[in-house]
Design an enzyme around this catalytic site. Structure first.
Site, mmCIF file in Angstrom:
data_model
loop_
_atom_site.group_PDB
_atom_site.id
_atom_site.type_symbol
_atom_site.label_atom_id
_atom_site.label_comp_id
_atom_site.label_asym_id
_atom_site.label_seq_id
_atom_site.Cartn_x
_atom_site.Cartn_y
_atom_site.Cartn_z
ATOM 1 N N HIS A 464 0.832 -1.205 0.000
ATOM 2 C CA HIS A 464 0.000 0.000 0.000
ATOM 3 C C HIS A 464 0.869 1.260 0.000
ATOM 4 C CE1 HIS A 464 -3.637 2.372 1.336
ATOM 5 N NE2 HIS A 464 -2.670 3.175 1.758
ATOM 6 N N GLU A 465 1.778 1.355 0.963
ATOM 7 C CA GLU A 465 2.621 2.553 1.058
ATOM 8 C C GLU A 465 3.539 2.673 -0.154
ATOM 9 O OE1 GLU A 465 1.792 4.748 3.019
ATOM 10 O OE2 GLU A 465 0.527 3.514 4.332
ATOM 11 N N HIS A 468 1.762 4.449 -2.904
ATOM 12 C CA HIS A 468 1.902 5.906 -2.760
ATOM 13 C C HIS A 468 3.285 6.332 -3.258
ATOM 14 C CE1 HIS A 468 -1.761 6.902 -0.676
ATOM 15 N NE2 HIS A 468 -1.489 6.181 0.398
ATOM 16 N N HIS A 471 3.521 6.633 -6.916
ATOM 17 C CA HIS A 471 2.843 7.864 -7.356
ATOM 18 C C HIS A 471 3.813 9.041 -7.296
ATOM 19 C CE1 HIS A 471 -1.416 9.932 -7.186
ATOM 20 N NE2 HIS A 471 -0.810 10.112 -8.337
#
Length: 679
Positions: A464-465, A468, A471
């Site tokens: 999940h992290e 990010h 991104h």
């Protein structure tokens, strides 16, 4: 010489002393003010270049100093840093207001804004112009002098209160230490967890026994496996009562003050509530739309959640004669029931999830999808010896990013997991300045006999992290304020949440899920069990997330001035989503850092909103192949690299060809039809 005031590429952590921060902030604020003065003093007709771009690239040194300092305050803080934060936050707030309330500057921006149709601006330039104009109008540029003064006072007070809120939670977390001397109190705990607790006791200065703390790896493992119900209750009440004890670390009055100040700020600016102010700049647009979205999901999830809870209660009663399931029972009996239904538990899986292997795995996924290569290096300065550093390249060896990773709990690190940045990506003067991105987590540390072995939940958190992080790393925009994760907050979770899906795929797991002792790839029957159990208690999990979103709105989508009792208000907000009996000693709001310290006020719903996007996105990958390079390129080109350069729905439709459909989420969650498993 102050290292923060000299030009630097990667942050020079080893040369920075706490004494450097405040003087650096004062000097950098003065320099940034001079840059603003130069823009307003320009005698030339306002243009996009001499006003909007000039403002965009002003204060870069101040931004770098702020990123270093506030990242340290989150990941490696101490009392001195916290004191500095309380001193510099009002200075930064005042400076921010000096900009947005600067009438000469706003006049120039408005002049460019009013003639934008005559200018030949790119889509990105139009977005920047609109964002900059709105940042002024939404922050008081059109207010009277008296109201501007009041806005400054509110903003200064809020900056101090949100800092104090977080400091209190961290102090509460560090304060609680349960020293256990009777080994029978650890019955049920896996050997690795016992070893970690013994090691923690030594670190805390105890010569014998075991230590359990409120740091998540320690706390969650105890709650999941410990047979001793009275100790589970003690831990649960300690965790749930953080900053809710009426002492010097209590956050109740702070919560009330923050909620009321946010409401006053919003009404001062002409908005009905803080939520109306926030949501104007979100995909959801209005609180009414958010309520509709949450309540529609609630209607789908509640029957499943009620059924799952009844199943859990019956199971607890059948094995331990528990008549009424309490909050401190949930994790324990859920794990037992999961083991019974799927013959699967975290302890079976953890040997296959050595931290270093999972890191390698997420890197391989990034390579297969987006052509990224990660090279671990030791020549980049860090703020703690545990932080790992990497240079990131594409397949042609072009430099892409610096990547930092910080994985384990420490006394100076706040709880949870997050991605952040030390330097944004942008293009200027023909140069593409690449980003410095970091992820910070609180994973199970290694022990004397075992490496760091992750739970499956920790594996999904890392993915999940890292989503990010991608991104941020793959950003390819002209302006730093539109780069990477600088997007609408209900869009920002798409890249992170979609990455979690790869954790459940055989093709992914065989890349890295290897036994830390034997090197054996995780057996496919375990992979099947992971997939089968993916929707286990999904109704309950959905209800939990929805309850948090509704609690957030209860503070921010209404006038909070009549709220005097934080706990009573919270109980009312949770009505209709409660499964477990209330515990009067606990309160979520006083430790709800996402909305009272982080950036999720009036935005917690965005986790579920982004789940709709991520389920729809991954359905596209599944249709074409989870490592399909064409789909991955479209996702990179239209989502990951674009940041906030255009409206997120425009970007999403460009990637997907249509708006997202909620059915993909409901199907993945097993909420489209009755798919609940019976004991």
């Amino acid at each position: 010489m102050n290292p923060l005031l000299s030009p630097f590429d990667t942050a020079p952590f080893s040369t920075i002393k706490n004494k450097h921060f405040k003087p650096a902030f004062i000097k950098a604020i003065a320099d940034a003010k001079a840059e603003i003065d130069a823009i307003t003093a320009n005698s030339e007709t306002p243009s996009f270049e001499n006003t909007i771009e000039a403002l965009e690239f002003s204060g870069q040194q101040l931004d770098r100093i702020s990123s270093v300092f506030f990242n340290l305050n989150a990941a490696e803080t101490n009392e001195e840093i916290q004191k500095i934060a309380q001193e510099v936050s009002p200075l930064l707030t005042a400076f921010g207001n000096d900009i947005t309330l600067n009438e000469l500057l706003f006049k120039r921006i408005k002049a460019v804004y009013d003639q934008q149709n005559k200018l030949e601006l790119s889509a990105e330039q139009k977005t920047l112009l609109n964002k900059r104009y709105k940042s002024f109008t939404r922050n008081g540029a059109n207010l009277s002098v008296t109201k501007k003064k009041r806005l400054r006072e509110i903003d200064e007070e809020l900056s101090k209160l949100t800092l104090k809120f977080g400091e209190n939670i961290l102090a509460e977390t560090n304060k609680y230490q349960k020293h256990i001397s009777n080994e029978s109190d650890l019955n049920g705990l896996p050997e690795g967890a016992k070893e970690a607790a013994a090691q923690l006791a030594r670190l805390k200065g105890k010569t014998t026994g075991w230590m359990i703390t409120l740091d998540y790896p320690s706390y969650s493992t105890f709650m999941k496996y410990a047979k001793n119900r009275s100790l589970r209750k003690e831990l649960s009440l300690a965790y749930g009562s953080k900053s809710f004890k009426g002492d010097e670390l209590d956050n109740q009055q702070i919560v009330l003050k923050i909620a009321n100040l946010r409401h006053k700020r919003a009404t001062l600016l002409g908005y009905k509530t803080h939520a109306h102010f926030v949501l104007e700049e979100r995909m959801a647009e209005t609180p009414e739309k958010v309520y509709t979205f949450l309540n529609e999901l609630l209607k789908k999830a509640k029957p499943a959640a009620d059924k799952e809870f009844k199943q859990l209660e019956d199971f607890a009663k059948s094995i331990d004669s528990i008549d009424h399931l309490q909050k401190w029972d949930g994790s324990y009996y859920s794990e037992k029931l999961k083991q019974k239904l799927f013959n699967l538990d975290d302890e079976q899986l953890k040997p296959y999830f050595k931290l270093e292997n999972v890191i390698s795995g997420v890197f391989k996924v990034a390579e297969r999808l987006f052509g990224l290569l990660f090279e671990e290096v030791s020549d980049i300065d860090t703020y703690h010896e545990e932080v790992k550093t990497f240079r990131v390249y594409d397949l042609e060896k072009n430099f892409i990013a610096i990547f930092y990773a910080d994985f384990h709990p420490r006394a100076g690190k706040r709880g949870g997991a997050w991605m952040t940045s030390f330097k944004p990506q942008y293009k200027r003067n023909g140069k593409n300045s690449r980003p410095h991105v970091s992820i910070v987590c609180n994973f199970t540390p290694s022990t004397e006999t075992k490496p760091s072995l992750l739970t499956f939940n920790e594996v999904t958190t890392l993915f999940h992290e890292f989503g990010h992080g991608l991104h941020g790393m793959l950003a390819n925009t002209h302006y730093p304020s539109l780069s990477g994760t600088s997007v609408y907050w209900d869009f920002v979770e798409l890249p992170s949440q979609v990455m979690e899906n790869w954790c459940y795929e055989k093709e992914t797991l065989k890349l890295f899920a290897k036994h830390y002792k034997t090197g054996e790839v995780i057996p496919m029957e375990l992979v099947e069990k992971i997939k089968e159990s993916a929707t286990f208690q999904e109704g309950m999990a959905t209800m939990r997330q929805l309850s948090f979103g509704l609690l957030d709105l209860s503070w921010h989508a209404k006038d909070p001035s009549n709220i005097t009792d934080v706990k009573a208000h919270e109980n009312e907000a949770f009505h209709g989503t409660n499964l477990y009996p209330d515990t009067p000693e606990t309160c979520m709001s006083t430790a709800f850092a996402h909305i009272f310290q982080g950036g999720y006020s009036a935005g917690y719903y965005s986790y579920k909103w982004a789940e709709v996007l991520d389920a729809d996105t991954f359905a596209y990958f599944k249709e074409k192949g989870v490592f399909n390079k064409d789909i991955a390129k479209k996702f990179k080109d239209h989502v990951l690299s674009k940041g906030g350069t255009e409206n997120p729905m425009v970007l999403y439709k460009r990637f997907r060809g249509a708006e997202p459909k909620v059915e993909a989420l409901l199907e993945r969650a097993g909420l489209l039809e009755d798919k609940q498993t019976n004991t």
